[in-house]
Scaffold this motif. Structure first.
Motif, PDB file in Angstrom:
ATOM      1  N   SER A 100       1.322  -1.262   0.110  1.00 42.60           N
ATOM      2  CA  SER A 100       0.129   0.067   0.149  1.00 42.60           C
ATOM      3  C   SER A 100       1.036   0.934   0.440  1.00 42.60           C
ATOM      4  O   SER A 100       1.905   1.262  -0.132  1.00 42.60           O
ATOM      5  N   THR A 101       0.690   2.656   0.069  1.00 42.49           N
ATOM      6  CA  THR A 101       1.022   3.804  -0.077  1.00 42.49           C
ATOM      7  C   THR A 101       1.656   3.765   0.975  1.00 42.49           C
ATOM      8  O   THR A 101       3.124   4.420   1.566  1.00 42.49           O
ATOM      9  N   ALA A 102       1.566   3.308   2.343  1.00 47.06           N
ATOM     10  CA  ALA A 102       1.710   3.080   3.473  1.00 47.06           C
ATOM     11  C   ALA A 102       2.490   2.392   3.998  1.00 47.06           C
ATOM     12  O   ALA A 102       3.728   2.896   4.677  1.00 47.06           O
ATOM     13  N   ASP A 103       3.420   1.451   2.778  1.00 45.98           N
ATOM     14  CA  ASP A 103       4.360   0.820   3.008  1.00 45.98           C
ATOM     15  C   ASP A 103       5.301   0.911   2.268  1.00 45.98           C
ATOM     16  O   ASP A 103       6.326   1.502   2.693  1.00 45.98           O
ATOM     17  N   VAL A 104       5.223   2.135   1.310  1.00 42.44           N
ATOM     18  CA  VAL A 104       6.453   2.454   0.689  1.00 42.44           C
ATOM     19  C   VAL A 104       6.537   3.522   1.671  1.00 42.44           C
ATOM     20  O   VAL A 104       8.144   3.844   1.484  1.00 42.44           O
TER      21      VAL A 104
ATOM     22  N   THR B  29       6.644   9.987 -15.653  1.00 46.77           N
ATOM     23  CA  THR B  29       6.377  10.385 -14.755  1.00 46.77           C
ATOM     24  C   THR B  29       6.261  11.112 -13.800  1.00 46.77           C
ATOM     25  O   THR B  29       6.578  11.818 -12.192  1.00 46.77           O
ATOM     26  N   GLY B  30       8.421  10.086 -13.790  1.00 48.29           N
ATOM     27  CA  GLY B  30       9.264  10.853 -12.092  1.00 48.29           C
ATOM     28  C   GLY B  30      10.151  12.316 -12.614  1.00 48.29           C
ATOM     29  O   GLY B  30       9.897  12.752 -11.670  1.00 48.29           O
ATOM     30  N   THR B  31      10.301  12.089 -13.651  1.00 46.40           N
ATOM     31  CA  THR B  31      10.920  13.012 -13.870  1.00 46.40           C
ATOM     32  C   THR B  31      10.056  14.764 -13.730  1.00 46.40           C
ATOM     33  O   THR B  31       9.827  15.960 -13.177  1.00 46.40           O
ATOM     34  N   SER B  32       8.776  14.222 -13.643  1.00 53.05           N
ATOM     35  CA  SER B  32       6.917  15.440 -13.902  1.00 53.05           C
ATOM     36  C   SER B  32       7.646  15.712 -12.172  1.00 53.05           C
ATOM     37  O   SER B  32       6.816  16.782 -11.620  1.00 53.05           O
ATOM     38  N   HIS B  33       7.948  14.764 -11.543  1.00 57.94           N
ATOM     39  CA  HIS B  33       7.970  14.782 -10.138  1.00 57.94           C
ATOM     40  C   HIS B  33       9.512  14.924  -9.916  1.00 57.94           C
ATOM     41  O   HIS B  33       9.924  14.794  -8.251  1.00 57.94           O
ATOM     42  N   ASN B  34      10.853  15.955 -10.721  1.00 55.34           N
ATOM     43  CA  ASN B  34      11.228  16.442  -9.870  1.00 55.34           C
ATOM     44  C   ASN B  34      12.508  14.945  -9.934  1.00 55.34           C
ATOM     45  O   ASN B  34      13.331  15.652  -9.155  1.00 55.34           O
ATOM     46  N   LYS B  35      12.301  14.102  -9.754  1.00 56.59           N
ATOM     47  CA  LYS B  35      13.162  13.181  -9.860  1.00 56.59           C
ATOM     48  C   LYS B  35      13.727  12.671 -11.342  1.00 56.59           C
ATOM     49  O   LYS B  35      13.758  13.109 -12.511  1.00 56.59           O
ATOM     50  N   ARG B  36      15.340  12.788 -10.958  1.00 54.09           N
ATOM     51  CA  ARG B  36      16.186  11.922 -12.052  1.00 54.09           C
ATOM     52  C   ARG B  36      16.016  11.033 -12.471  1.00 54.09           C
ATOM     53  O   ARG B  36      15.866   9.813 -11.674  1.00 54.09           O
TER      54      ARG B  36
ATOM     55  N   HIS C  22       3.295   5.319  -6.394  1.00 53.52           N
ATOM     56  CA  HIS C  22       4.070   6.358  -4.982  1.00 53.52           C
ATOM     57  C   HIS C  22       5.118   6.581  -4.987  1.00 53.52           C
ATOM     58  O   HIS C  22       5.932   7.639  -4.436  1.00 53.52           O
ATOM     59  N   LEU C  23       5.757   5.585  -4.886  1.00 48.15           N
ATOM     60  CA  LEU C  23       7.636   5.906  -5.856  1.00 48.15           C
ATOM     61  C   LEU C  23       8.053   6.896  -6.296  1.00 48.15           C
ATOM     62  O   LEU C  23       8.892   7.899  -6.294  1.00 48.15           O
ATOM     63  N   LEU C  24       7.124   6.930  -7.449  1.00 45.91           N
ATOM     64  CA  LEU C  24       7.191   8.717  -8.524  1.00 45.91           C
ATOM     65  C   LEU C  24       7.146   9.236  -7.872  1.00 45.91           C
ATOM     66  O   LEU C  24       8.018  10.303  -8.423  1.00 45.91           O
ATOM     67  N   LYS C  25       6.307  10.231  -6.909  1.00 46.45           N
ATOM     68  CA  LYS C  25       5.959  10.367  -7.062  1.00 46.45           C
ATOM     69  C   LYS C  25       6.063  10.739  -5.250  1.00 46.45           C
ATOM     70  O   LYS C  25       5.929  12.604  -4.940  1.00 46.45           O
ATOM     71  N   HIS C  26       6.565  10.351  -4.575  1.00 46.51           N
ATOM     72  CA  HIS C  26       7.431  10.428  -2.864  1.00 46.51           C
ATOM     73  C   HIS C  26       8.312  11.513  -3.032  1.00 46.51           C
ATOM     74  O   HIS C  26       9.085  11.303  -3.853  1.00 46.51           O
TER      75      HIS C  26
END
Ligand code: NAD
Length: 499
Positions: free
Chosen positions: A39-43, A236-243, A211-215
């Motif tokens: 679940s998102t809580a586990d992440v 999705t990941g880059t739009s949440h400013n991740k490499r 959830h990982l992609l947006k965390h």
């Protein structure tokens, strides 16, 4: 029936919700286990454990970090059989092939043991009067890796050792279809002395990935899997400013020139097309024969050999090829063969006819398949099949063969069989593909190089592992330093010019 749990903060913990996925044995079709889906809580719990561990781990001396990896490498060897049997049981590939996957994965750990050399910065003395300047590469923070079913140990090992040697803390989200190898890796890391929280495993599906992609506490995402998901993960990941690095699917062509050593080429094609039942992103799935004479000989030879491949349960060491990963995937592969047939290809060897051995009638088997006279408009040519299906396309010239490779949407791997140095050089230089073999069918780069394709086989700027891996898992900092005794008196408002 066994149960596969998450590994968070140094402990195995059950998924907090009640969502689960079955784990099948692809050779028998029986359900053998169950994995809890995050679940998102586990992440959140895994991210919190990794965040808590980051300061201390990134501050741990580099030699100590590497010493843990040395120990981990020893433990991997000691536990090789256990890892191998988890892979064969859940993935279905044959024992020797799983052993090969482990060897290639272990090589990345060995390479990461050389991190002190790879993280050595550069230093420029006296760039200005009394001023020195140096570069250093520092860890990103909490990072994660999302991996596919087809290499349940090797692909995770493409990223984990390098990322943690660089000082990051890590969350692995392995494939839910064959999740056990990841938990064995976790146990061995703990035995090697890795502090709790540095390495975590979260099992799950799209819920966990999204959830990982947006965390906001995740700094970088490495993904390996199919192209549609790779593209989604990248955007999705880059739009949440991740490499993000996202490696996708493939359709690897081999060009067989009239001057090639045909026997050698056939040996190579048999291994590279049917090994691991074609479920490799570097599998050769298209043979482009230059000239009808080459094509006729190739088809005759491969058809004879393909029929002799021992297919069955991967646990039986006599077998050379196992089943496909799921019932649905087997149906898709067989459907694509039928598609090719109805669109005009000649089915020379038909894996749909394969009769499973006793006790394995419900396994997900498709026999080695060879299709001749395939053309570029057929689905069986355009799509990644990811099964034991080799298609032969007939080309009249080298230029026509090269054009096929250049025009295909994927650009992971390719190779050419020839004795002509000029042709080989031209091919290696001009071809729009990331990994190229000359008389080498599966040009998977060794650990001290880096792995990655071009075109729609990758999204992002960095290939995986090797020097590119070190760049991906670190950020560069440049320090310019002057000590008080060398500082000239007085303020100067003009732009610093190195005097
Ligand atoms: P996949 O894309 O279905 O799954 C990969 C990962 O993404 C898994 O962890 C899965 O749980 C997750 N996932 C699946 N669907 C998702 C979705 N809609 N949203 C978010 N996450 C999702 O791939 P697979 O079937 O496990 O693996 C086979 C594919 O991987 C093939 O296309 C193969 O070519 C590719 N592959 C590529 C490389 C490479 O280096 N380029 C290496 C190995 C495999």
């Amino acid at each position: 029936m066994y149960k596969v749990d998450h590994y968070i903060g140094g402990e195995y913990v059950s998924a907090s919700g009640n969502r689960t996925a079955p784990i099948f044995n692809p050779a028998t079709g029986d359900q053998q286990g169950e994995v809890g889906l995050a679940s998102t809580a586990d992440v959140d719990a895994a991210v919190a454990a990794a965040s808590d561990a980051f300061d201390s781990w990134s501050d741990t001396g580099l030699m100590k970090r590497v010493a843990i990896l040395f120990k981990f490498r020893e433990l991997l060897e000691e536990n090789r059989d256990e890892l191998c049997s988890a892979i064969v049981r859940e993935h279905g590939k044959v024992w020797d092939d799983a052993m090969g996957e482990l060897t290639r994965g272990f090589e990345i750990v060995e390479n990461a043991c050389g991190m002190p050399e790879m993280l050595k910065g550069d230093f420029s003395e006296q760039v200005g009067s009394g001023i020195d300047c140096y570069n250093t590469r520092q860890a990103l923070g909490v990072v994660c890796s999302i991996t596919p079913f087809n290499f349940p140990a090797m692909v995770p090992l493409w990223t984990i050792p390098i990322a943690i040697a660089c000082g990051n803390t890590f969350i692995l989200k392995p494939s839910e279809r064959d999740p056990s190898a990841a938990n064995i890796l976790a146990r061995l890391f703990k035995e090697a002395g890795l502090p709790d929280g540095v390495f975590n495993v979260v099992h799950g599906d799209k819920v966990a990935v999204d959830h990982l992609l947006k965390h906001e506490d995740i700094q970088a995402v490495s993904f390996v899997g199919s192209t549609p998901v790779a593209e989604y993960v990248y955007h999705t990941g880059t739009s949440h400013n991740k490499r993000v690095q996202a490696l996708g699917g493939a359709k690897n062509h081999a060009i067989i020139m009239p001057d090639a050593d045909l026997e050698q080429a056939v040996d190579a094609m048999i291994g590279a097309a049917y090994g691991s039942a074609g479920e490799r992103c570097m599998a050769l799935s298209v043979a482009v024969a230059v000239g009808d004479d080459v094509a006729d000989k190739l088809v005759a030879s491969i058809s004879k050999r393909a029929g002799q491949i021992n297919v069955g349960n991967g646990m039986d060491k006599e077998n050379e090829m196992g089943p496909l990963i799921t019932k649905e995937h087997n149906a898709r592969v067989q459907g694509l063969i039928s598609d090719g047939e109805s669109q005009g290809a000649t089915v020379v060897v038909d894996g749909r006819d394969f009769k499973a051995p006793d006790g394995m009638e419900n396994g997900y088997f498709c026999g080695p398949t060879l299709l001749d006279r395939v053309t570029k408009d057929m689905n069986v040519y355009k799509e990644e099949i990811f099964g034991p299906v080799l298609v032969v396309v007939r080309a009249e010239s080298y230029d026509e063969a090269v054009k096929l490779v250049q025009d295909h949407e994927y650009g992971n791997g390719t190779c050419i069989f020839t004795r002509d140095g000029d042709i080989a050089r031209n091919f290696a230089k001009k071809i729009k593909v990331g990994m190229v073999g000359v008389n080498v069918p599966l040009p998977v780069p060794l650990a001290h190089h880096s792995f990655g394709g071009w075109k729609r086989s990758i999204f992002g700027d960095h290939h995986i592992y090797g020097p590119e891996g070190v760049r991906f898992w670190t950020k560069i900092k440049t320090v310019t330093m002057r000590w008080p005794t060398s500082i000239m008196a007085g303020a100067n408002l003009s732009f610093p010019s190195g005097d």
